[in-house]
Write a protein that holds these residues in place. Structure first.
Motif, PDB file in Angstrom:
ATOM      1  N   SER A  85      53.568  67.855  10.316  1.00 17.49           N
ATOM      2  CA  SER A  85      53.508  66.725  11.247  1.00 17.49           C
ATOM      3  C   SER A  85      53.922  67.103  12.666  1.00 17.49           C
TER       4      SER A  85
ATOM      5  N   ARG B  67      52.779  69.404  14.397  1.00 17.68           N
ATOM      6  CA  ARG B  67      51.557  69.746  15.114  1.00 17.68           C
ATOM      7  C   ARG B  67      50.956  68.529  15.819  1.00 17.68           C
ATOM      8  N   ASP B  68      51.042  67.366  15.163  1.00 16.48           N
ATOM      9  CA  ASP B  68      50.453  66.158  15.728  1.00 16.48           C
ATOM     10  C   ASP B  68      51.494  65.205  16.294  1.00 16.48           C
TER      11      ASP B  68
ATOM     12  N   LEU C 200      53.904  63.535  15.019  1.00 19.99           N
ATOM     13  CA  LEU C 200      54.065  62.303  14.250  1.00 19.99           C
ATOM     14  C   LEU C 200      55.456  62.290  13.612  1.00 19.99           C
TER      15      LEU C 200
ATOM     16  N   HIS D 149      45.825  55.888  16.445  1.00 20.90           N
ATOM     17  CA  HIS D 149      45.739  55.895  14.984  1.00 20.90           C
ATOM     18  C   HIS D 149      45.451  54.523  14.390  1.00 20.90           C
TER      19      HIS D 149
ATOM     20  N   LYS E 243      40.330  58.545  14.003  1.00 27.38           N
ATOM     21  CA  LYS E 243      41.287  59.590  14.383  1.00 27.38           C
ATOM     22  C   LYS E 243      42.404  59.684  13.349  1.00 27.38           C
ATOM     23  N   ALA E 244      42.913  58.555  12.869  1.00 26.47           N
ATOM     24  CA  ALA E 244      43.975  58.564  11.861  1.00 26.47           C
ATOM     25  C   ALA E 244      43.489  59.223  10.578  1.00 26.47           C
TER      26      ALA E 244
ATOM     27  N   THR F  97      41.040  61.393  10.249  1.00 25.28           N
ATOM     28  CA  THR F  97      40.841  62.825  10.512  1.00 25.28           C
ATOM     29  C   THR F  97      42.170  63.559  10.565  1.00 25.28           C
ATOM     30  N   THR F  98      43.133  62.973  11.273  1.00 27.83           N
ATOM     31  CA  THR F  98      44.457  63.591  11.376  1.00 27.83           C
ATOM     32  C   THR F  98      45.081  63.727   9.994  1.00 27.83           C
ATOM     33  N   GLY F  99      45.005  62.665   9.187  1.00 27.03           N
ATOM     34  CA  GLY F  99      45.557  62.712   7.841  1.00 27.03           C
ATOM     35  C   GLY F  99      44.896  63.774   6.984  1.00 27.03           C
TER      36      GLY F  99
ATOM     37  N   LEU G 170      43.347  66.508   8.033  1.00 25.75           N
ATOM     38  CA  LEU G 170      43.740  67.835   8.513  1.00 25.75           C
ATOM     39  C   LEU G 170      45.185  68.160   8.154  1.00 25.75           C
ATOM     40  N   LEU G 171      46.041  67.156   8.235  1.00 21.87           N
ATOM     41  CA  LEU G 171      47.457  67.349   7.963  1.00 21.87           C
ATOM     42  C   LEU G 171      47.691  67.772   6.521  1.00 21.87           C
TER      43      LEU G 171
END
Length: 162
Positions: A26, A28-29, A31, A80, A100-101, A103-105, A107-108
């Motif tokens: 997290s 990295r983003d 969060l 998000h 975006k949320a 995609t982020t999830g 990738l995470l």
């Protein structure tokens, strides 16, 4: 044969390592853990066809109203979530995940999912079904323990503490 104590120790270790993974991934983003929990709640609600409100997040995350507002503001500013007024009750705000949320999830958690799927590949469908049943029951037991703790249960309330 694994003992109950060994299994409990492994589950504790898994929990700690999962927390460590989330902390590292997290960063990295940018969060916060609470942000990730909120997004997870929203993803689960979306899968179940449910609408998320700030009040639901406040309750699920055990936050104060000001902390919930700050959380929703952060998620909104980061792109998000979006806020929309309810068509039924204009006073109520519904929160919606953005692409975006999602995609982020994805990738995470992709590295974690990849490594765990490599482990799953080592088991038969029957063994996976047994593991699924066990994990569901462990999750249900954890929720029950959380609810007991939330309702003020103490060690002296335990049936085995006699």
């Amino acid at each position: 044969m694994a003992t109950r104590e060994q299994l409990m120790a492994l589950m504790r270790q898994f929990t700690v390592e999962t927390d460590r993974y989330v902390d590292v991934a997290s960063e990295r983003d940018s969060l916060y853990r609470t942000d990730l929990h909120a997004l997870s709640i929203m993803m689960g609600a979306a899968r179940a066809g449910l609408t998320v409100t700030p009040g639901l997040l406040r309750e699920e995350l055990n936050l104060s109203s000001p902390a919930t507002t700050a959380l929703v503001d952060r998620l909104d500013s980061a792109g998000h979530v979006t806020r929309r007024r309810s068509d039924v009750d204009r006073r109520q705000v519904h929160l919606h995940l953005t692409d975006k949320a999602r995609t982020t999830g994805a990738l995470l958690f992709a590295p974690l999912a990849r490594h765990i799927n490599d482990v799953f590949d080592q088991y038969s469908e029957e063994q996976l079904a047994l593991l699924h049943d066990m994990m569901q029951k462990i999750t249900d037991a954890t929720v029950a323990a959380k609810n007991e703790a939330r309702n003020g249960a103490t060690l002296t309330d335990s049936p085995s503490s006699g």
